[in-house]
Design a protein around this motif. Structure first.
Motif, PDB file in Angstrom:
ATOM      1  N   THR A   1       0.599  -1.386  -0.116  1.00 11.54           N
ATOM      2  CA  THR A   1      -0.100   0.090  -0.246  1.00 11.54           C
ATOM      3  C   THR A   1       0.835   1.260  -0.022  1.00 11.54           C
ATOM      4  OG1 THR A   1      -0.012  -0.300   2.608  1.00 11.54           O
ATOM      5  CG2 THR A   1      -2.037  -1.117   1.164  1.00 11.54           C
ATOM      6  N   ASP A   2       1.983   1.404   0.452  1.00 11.57           N
ATOM      7  CA  ASP A   2       2.808   2.571   0.574  1.00 11.57           C
ATOM      8  C   ASP A   2       4.307   2.237   0.482  1.00 11.57           C
ATOM      9  OD1 ASP A   2       3.140   5.140   0.865  1.00 11.57           O
ATOM     10  OD2 ASP A   2       3.546   5.094   2.855  1.00 11.57           O
ATOM     11  N   ILE A   3       5.045   2.984  -0.202  1.00 12.78           N
ATOM     12  CA  ILE A   3       6.392   3.122  -0.298  1.00 12.78           C
ATOM     13  C   ILE A   3       6.916   4.315   0.359  1.00 12.78           C
ATOM     14  CG2 ILE A   3       8.668   2.709  -1.690  1.00 12.78           C
ATOM     15  CD1 ILE A   3       7.149   1.156  -3.408  1.00 12.78           C
ATOM     16  N   ARG A   4       7.923   4.499   1.382  1.00 13.92           N
ATOM     17  CA  ARG A   4       8.479   5.410   1.937  1.00 13.92           C
ATOM     18  C   ARG A   4       9.765   5.476   1.753  1.00 13.92           C
ATOM     19  NH1 ARG A   4       5.151   8.297   6.847  1.00 13.92           N
ATOM     20  NH2 ARG A   4       3.212   8.361   6.000  1.00 13.92           N
ATOM     21  N   PRO A   5      10.527   6.301   0.799  1.00 15.57           N
ATOM     22  CA  PRO A   5      11.973   6.231   0.625  1.00 15.57           C
ATOM     23  C   PRO A   5      12.811   6.777   1.603  1.00 15.57           C
ATOM     24  CG  PRO A   5      10.989   7.771  -0.771  1.00 15.57           C
ATOM     25  CD  PRO A   5       9.772   7.095  -0.318  1.00 15.57           C
ATOM     26  N   LYS A   6      14.006   6.601   1.647  1.00 13.47           N
ATOM     27  CA  LYS A   6      14.915   7.145   2.710  1.00 13.47           C
ATOM     28  C   LYS A   6      15.104   8.527   2.250  1.00 13.47           C
ATOM     29  CE  LYS A   6      19.688   6.930   4.154  1.00 13.47           C
ATOM     30  NZ  LYS A   6      20.049   8.365   3.650  1.00 13.47           N
ATOM     31  N   GLY A   7      15.384   9.603   3.344  1.00 11.15           N
ATOM     32  CA  GLY A   7      15.355  10.789   3.210  1.00 11.15           C
ATOM     33  C   GLY A   7      14.169  11.642   3.425  1.00 11.15           C
ATOM     34  N   ALA A   8      13.823  13.014   3.125  1.00 14.31           N
ATOM     35  CA  ALA A   8      12.899  13.901   3.244  1.00 14.31           C
ATOM     36  C   ALA A   8      11.483  13.314   2.588  1.00 14.31           C
ATOM     37  CB  ALA A   8      13.216  15.378   2.951  1.00 14.31           C
ATOM     38  N   LEU A   9      10.794  13.111   3.338  1.00 10.63           N
ATOM     39  CA  LEU A   9       9.213  12.662   2.751  1.00 10.63           C
ATOM     40  C   LEU A   9       8.442  13.840   2.364  1.00 10.63           C
ATOM     41  CD1 LEU A   9       8.246  10.224   5.418  1.00 10.63           C
ATOM     42  CD2 LEU A   9       9.325   9.496   3.388  1.00 10.63           C
ATOM     43  N   PRO A  10       7.907  13.733   1.012  1.00 11.70           N
ATOM     44  CA  PRO A  10       7.072  14.802   0.786  1.00 11.70           C
ATOM     45  C   PRO A  10       5.774  14.948   1.573  1.00 11.70           C
ATOM     46  CG  PRO A  10       6.840  13.011  -0.817  1.00 11.70           C
ATOM     47  CD  PRO A  10       8.156  12.611   0.076  1.00 11.70           C
ATOM     48  N   LEU A  11       5.431  16.162   1.151  1.00 13.03           N
ATOM     49  CA  LEU A  11       3.771  16.457   1.886  1.00 13.03           C
ATOM     50  C   LEU A  11       2.911  15.269   1.626  1.00 13.03           C
ATOM     51  CD1 LEU A  11       2.007  18.186   3.539  1.00 13.03           C
ATOM     52  CD2 LEU A  11       1.725  19.666   1.546  1.00 13.03           C
ATOM     53  N   ASP A  12       2.720  14.923   0.303  1.00 20.90           N
ATOM     54  CA  ASP A  12       1.814  13.904  -0.002  1.00 20.90           C
ATOM     55  C   ASP A  12       1.951  12.596   0.806  1.00 20.90           C
ATOM     56  OD1 ASP A  12       0.423  15.642  -1.837  1.00 20.90           O
ATOM     57  OD2 ASP A  12       1.466  14.738  -3.545  1.00 20.90           O
ATOM     58  N   ALA A  13       3.065  12.158   1.021  1.00 22.48           N
ATOM     59  CA  ALA A  13       3.445  11.001   1.814  1.00 22.48           C
ATOM     60  C   ALA A  13       3.196  10.987   3.407  1.00 22.48           C
ATOM     61  CB  ALA A  13       4.771  10.773   1.634  1.00 22.48           C
ATOM     62  N   VAL A  14       3.048  12.365   4.045  1.00 24.82           N
ATOM     63  CA  VAL A  14       2.913  12.478   5.466  1.00 24.82           C
ATOM     64  C   VAL A  14       1.521  12.948   5.585  1.00 24.82           C
ATOM     65  CG1 VAL A  14       5.099  12.220   5.853  1.00 24.82           C
ATOM     66  CG2 VAL A  14       4.043  14.603   5.634  1.00 24.82           C
ATOM     67  N   LYS A  15       0.439  13.339   4.581  1.00 20.03           N
ATOM     68  CA  LYS A  15      -0.368  14.270   4.802  1.00 20.03           C
ATOM     69  C   LYS A  15      -1.575  13.417   5.524  1.00 20.03           C
ATOM     70  CE  LYS A  15      -3.612  17.042   1.634  1.00 20.03           C
ATOM     71  NZ  LYS A  15      -3.882  17.558   0.618  1.00 20.03           N
ATOM     72  N   LYS A  16      -1.606  12.344   5.540  1.00 20.43           N
ATOM     73  CA  LYS A  16      -2.845  11.667   6.194  1.00 20.43           C
ATOM     74  C   LYS A  16      -2.552  11.756   7.755  1.00 20.43           C
ATOM     75  CE  LYS A  16      -5.581   7.657   6.666  1.00 20.43           C
ATOM     76  NZ  LYS A  16      -5.861   6.222   5.947  1.00 20.43           N
TER      77      LYS A  16
END
Length: 698
Positions: free
Chosen positions: A545-560
């Motif tokens: 359901t989700d992939i979070r790469p290493k580094g600074a996460l974009p807003l869309d990835a943490v919005k929820k």
């Protein structure tokens, strides 16, 4: 069981000693750097650090050594969690070894030959030498024994290899200690900092406040805009640094737990087995053939068995039969073959002969019988042990100390706990042929020889097949965009495993998820993994359901996940307007509270270092504002973690002046020195290029 055995038994720990030390000394938190392009790497490379490849075979050998240590330390069999911990332990050690090794060279740190000699054979032995050669009671090292071991090592290639490994680990530990000292000595605390810390921990504030909780505004009444999200994200960007790549998946588990029908069938089998067991001619053979859990056919003491059995069988006479009784997840059947009273502990000495070095078992038995005759005729047991024994205890005249039942192998145990003080016994074990002298027996407790059968309650093939059929059917029907919908339609529960790291050995609700996690790291977001995964208790179908790469996460990835905080920030704007209106024209905090239909709450004796308000929880921003205010002055509105506040400081109580800052500085420097080690190592990692391909192999 001689010097070679001494080293062989400890070789694994010698080889991973520096790994453990480096992790304890320098690693703070999970600072793992993970990259994605696994398939582009060599099939033999488990990862690389600053351009240095880590060979998978050498890495795997260290994992096995680490795993063996964990098994001994924590007990139990290998499991996914323990295995993942061993893999991570070695990986962290490889990073530490490579990066710190480069630092040692850059700084010119070294261990001279004289220094190394002193650490091994001199008056200042290394902790490793103390560990392997020290007296357990006194901690004192027998230098003569150390020198003797190293002399013998010069003649034995295998022993020399192990001793070289020991020397290497001693040198590594010493370099790490020097580096740690160098870093900690670079830390300095000024008098101003010492006084400031003293004030923060001892200055007291008394204030009165009133507040408006964020919960006073229903979430549904707040309409969030993209600007609300972006404002919060931009103000808190540092919170969204992802230290390692993670993946999330949803799954449906199809249980293979035993059904009611399985339980009935197993119970019927056990009852038939019990009837046959009662009349079996050979109790021990029947138990060995039919039990799922192998219990040695020897005398055992109370407290060693399952409580449901232990509480009963030691009160039964020899010849009794007990069971079937169901406990845990298995049926137990027990025959009490014999009972007796046995010592609680025994002190013994032995002489051990190795038949392979004497031309066979017959010659070894003949020699041990001759040694027994010599002892019976007055010869010194200790002298003969020193001359003939191949065990490490020979240097102590064969003395094995005092031990409890179960410490030695069964044949040895039976001999010393069934005899009497002064007895000489000849016993053959897996180690060779022993001449044992029972020096002393201490205490006396009832023990029992049991023929023991344990039959686990397992699922039938029919139950497993039905669960697999359901899982396969679901996998054939499900699509990328209807996973949860289809599961709900069929009445299945959807589980979630969130932010799973590449080498994680567990996932919520799944007992053996490693293959699933590995496949998740080879999939794309939204993919349904094309396999029915077999766990210990279920078959599982999963979707990434989700992939979070290493580094600074974009807003869309943490919005929820930041939505609750964004809601509070939006509510804070509304409540600040309300609080500012109440503050306007007010001369006291009580007037402000009255306008808000609230009360003003007094808070006595708060310290800056512990910003917790009784009944309201931790409010760092509010307490910071309190300690930055003037007594008697009504504050402006303050947005905290739980609400918006206004306050007035009623007064401060200053501590007595810090007469001597030496101890305060010393305490602060110790803490700062320890933190600096972790910070220094993290800085080395941040500057380095680290590729982690472990998920390909583990």
């Amino acid at each position: 069981m001689g010097l070679m055995t001494f080293l062989r038994n400890r070789a694994g720990y010698i080889l991973i000693g520096a790994i453990g030390f480096a992790i304890v000394a320098f690693l703070v938190g999970d600072a793992i750097n993970v990259g994605k392009p696994f398939w582009a790497e060599s099939q033999r490379v488990v990862g690389s650090v600053d351009g240095e490849d880590i060979d998978v075979e050498q890495f795997g050998a260290k994992v096995e050594q680490s795993l063996a240590q964990f098994k001994q330390q924590y007990g139990g069999a290998d499991n996914p969690q323990m295995h993942a911990m061993a893999v991570d332990n070695v990986w962290q050690g490889e990073i530490a070894s490579i990066l710190l090794g480069k630092e040692f060279n850059r700084l010119g740190l070294s261990v001279s030959a004289t220094e190394l000699w002193d650490l091994i054979q001199g008056s200042k032995p290394s902790p490793l030498i103390v560990q392997y050669f020290g007296n357990p009671q006194t901690g004192q090292v027998d230098r003569a024994q150390v020198i003797n071991v190293f002399k013998q090592g010069a003649k034995d290639p295998n022993m020399k290899k192990q001793l070289d490994a020991l020397e290497e680990e001693i040198e590594k530990q010493t370099l790490q200690q020097k580096y740690a000292k160098l870093i900690s000595n670079s830390v300095y605390v000024t008098t101003l900092e010492a006084n400031d810390e003293y004030q923060n921990r001892n200055k007291l504030a008394n204030f009165k406040y009133t507040g408006l909780d964020y919960t006073s505004i229903p979430d549904a009444n707040v309409k969030l805009t993209e600007s609300d999200y972006s404002d919060y994200y931009n103000e808190n960007k540092k919170r969204f640094e992802n230290p390692t790549e993670t993946r999330s998946f949803e799954y449906v588990a199809f249980s293979v737990s035993p059904t009611k029908e399985d339980s009935i069938a197993v119970k019927a089998q056990v009852e038939k087995l019990a009837a046959d067991f009662r009349t079996a001619a050979n109790d021990s053979l029947f138990a060995a053939v039919n039990s799922d859990v192998k219990v040695p056919y020897s005398f055992v003491a109370k407290g060693k068995l399952d409580p449901a059995v232990d509480s009963v069988v030691f009160n039964l006479p020899a010849g009794s039969f007990y069971g079937p009784v169901f406990s845990g997840n298995s049926y137990k059947l027990v025959k009490v073959v014999a009972t007796r009273f046995s010592p609680d502990s025994v002190k013994a000495s032995h002489i051990l002969l190795d038949p392979s070095k004497l031309g066979g078992a017959d010659r070894a038995l003949k020699l041990i019988d001759s040694l027994k005759t010599l002892v019976q005729n007055g010869a010194s047991f200790a002298t003969l042990a020193t001359e003939y024994s191949v065990d490490g205890s020979k240097d102590k005249g064969g003395d094995l100390g005092t031990f409890t039942p179960g410490t030695m192998v069964p044949e040895f145990d039976n001999a010393v706990f069934s005899g009497n003080t002064g007895d000489l016994k000849i016993v053959t074990t897996q180690f060779g042929v022993h001449l044992i002298r029972i020096e002393k027996q201490i205490g006396s407790s009832k023990v029992a020889k049991l023929a023991y059968i344990e039959k686990s309650l397992l699922s039938s093939n029919k139950t497993k097949d039905a669960a697999y059929k359901k899982a396969s059917s679901f996998l054939n029907e499900v699509k990328e965009n209807n996973f949860a919908e289809l599961a709900q339609k069929k009445g299945y529960t959807v589980g979630v495993a969130d932010k799973v790291t590449p080498t994680q050995g567990f996932a919520p609700g799944l007992d053996n998820p490693r293959q699933l996690i590995r496949d998740a790291y080879a999939a794309d977001k939204g993919d349904v993994l094309e396999q029915v995964y077999q766990m210990d208790n279920a078959f599982v179908i999963a979707r990434l359901t989700d992939i979070r790469p290493k580094g600074a996460l974009p807003l869309d990835a943490v919005k929820k996940e930041i939505e609750p905080m964004v809601l509070n920030a939006a509510k804070a704007k509304i409540l600040k307007e309300k609080m500012d209106k109440a503050l306007s024209g007010s001369n006291s905090i009580d007037q402000v509270a009255q306008k808000l239909n609230k009360t003003a709450t007094p808070v006595p004796n708060i310290v800056f270092a512990n910003p917790v308000i009784p009944g309201a929880g931790q409010e760092n921003i509010l307490i910071g504002a309190v300690f930055g205010s003037q007594p008697g002055k009504l504050s402006k509105s303050v947005a905290g973690d739980r609400g918006v506040y206004a306050f007035v400081v009623e007064g401060f109580t200053n501590p007595a002046p810090l007469a001597n800052t030496y101890k305060q500085k010393e305490t602060m420097m110790q803490g700062a020195g320890q933190r600096s080690l972790g910070a220094a190592f993290q800085a080395l990692q941040d500057k380095s290029k680290i590729k982690d391909n472990r998920v390909k192999f583990y």
